[in-house]
Design a protein around this motif. Structure first.
Motif, PDB file in Angstrom:
ATOM      1  N   ALA A  37       0.833  -1.198   0.000  1.00 53.25           N
ATOM      2  CA  ALA A  37       0.000   0.000   0.000  1.00 53.25           C
ATOM      3  C   ALA A  37       0.866   1.245   0.000  1.00 53.25           C
ATOM      4  CB  ALA A  37      -0.897   0.016   1.237  1.00 53.25           C
ATOM      5  N   ARG A  38       0.235   2.367  -0.344  1.00 55.84           N
ATOM      6  CA  ARG A  38       0.850   3.688  -0.191  1.00 55.84           C
ATOM      7  C   ARG A  38       0.094   4.392   0.907  1.00 55.84           C
ATOM      8  NH1 ARG A  38       0.143   6.801  -4.976  1.00 55.84           N
ATOM      9  NH2 ARG A  38       1.720   8.196  -4.207  1.00 55.84           N
ATOM     10  N   VAL A  39       0.835   4.993   1.858  1.00 52.50           N
ATOM     11  CA  VAL A  39       0.239   5.632   3.023  1.00 52.50           C
ATOM     12  C   VAL A  39       0.737   7.066   3.096  1.00 52.50           C
ATOM     13  CG1 VAL A  39      -0.104   5.497   5.507  1.00 52.50           C
ATOM     14  CG2 VAL A  39       0.328   3.405   4.208  1.00 52.50           C
ATOM     15  N   GLN A  40      -0.199   8.015   3.054  1.00 52.53           N
ATOM     16  CA  GLN A  40       0.140   9.426   3.194  1.00 52.53           C
ATOM     17  C   GLN A  40       0.165   9.750   4.681  1.00 52.53           C
ATOM     18  OE1 GLN A  40      -2.523  12.027   1.123  1.00 52.53           O
ATOM     19  NE2 GLN A  40      -1.385  13.856   1.657  1.00 52.53           N
ATOM     20  N   CYS A  41       1.257  10.381   5.152  1.00 50.93           N
ATOM     21  CA  CYS A  41       1.446  10.635   6.587  1.00 50.93           C
ATOM     22  C   CYS A  41       1.828  12.085   6.868  1.00 50.93           C
ATOM     23  CB  CYS A  41       2.586   9.778   7.137  1.00 50.93           C
ATOM     24  SG  CYS A  41       2.426   8.020   6.872  1.00 50.93           S
ATOM     25  N   VAL A  42       1.455  12.541   8.052  1.00 52.30           N
ATOM     26  CA  VAL A  42       1.988  13.767   8.631  1.00 52.30           C
ATOM     27  C   VAL A  42       2.705  13.324   9.893  1.00 52.30           C
ATOM     28  CG1 VAL A  42       1.468  15.972   9.732  1.00 52.30           C
ATOM     29  CG2 VAL A  42       0.177  15.258   7.726  1.00 52.30           C
TER      30      VAL A  42
END
Length: 81
Positions: A37-42
C-alpha cells in the motif's frame, strides 16, 4: 528505514524543519498476507540521531487508493479520511 505503528526512523532526501511537521508518502511492500500500500502521513520530528537519521512520530495517516495522487503530486493534503 525502520517503521512502526507510531513512527519511523529514516534518512530523508532533503532538509527537515527543526520543530515542524513532515508530509510524506510511505510505500509498504507486499507480503504473503498484505498486497502492499501507499500511506500518506503527517509526522513530527522527535529526535535527530547521528549519521543523518531522523526519528518521526506519525500523527495522521491515510491509505491512498491505487492510482490516487499524494500531496506532493496535487499540492494539498488528502482529507478524504
Amino acid at each position: 528505514m525502520n517503521v512502526s505503528r507510531s513512527g519511523l526512523l529514516a534518512r530523508l532526501p532533503g532538509p527537515v524543519p527543526p520543530d515542524g511537521d513532515v508530509d510524506l508518502v510511505l510505500t509498504l511492500p507486499p507480503c504473503d498476507a498484505f498486497p502492499g500500500a501507499r500511506v500518506q502521513c503527517v509526522a513530527s520530528v522527535v529526535r535527530r540521531p547521528e549519521a543523518g537519521l531522523i526519528a518521526l512520530a506519525i500523527r495522521r495517516y491515510c491509505f491512498l487508493r491505487p492510482g490516487e495522487a499524494d500531496a506532493g503530486e496535487v499540492g494539498e493534503w488528502n482529507d478524504a479520511w
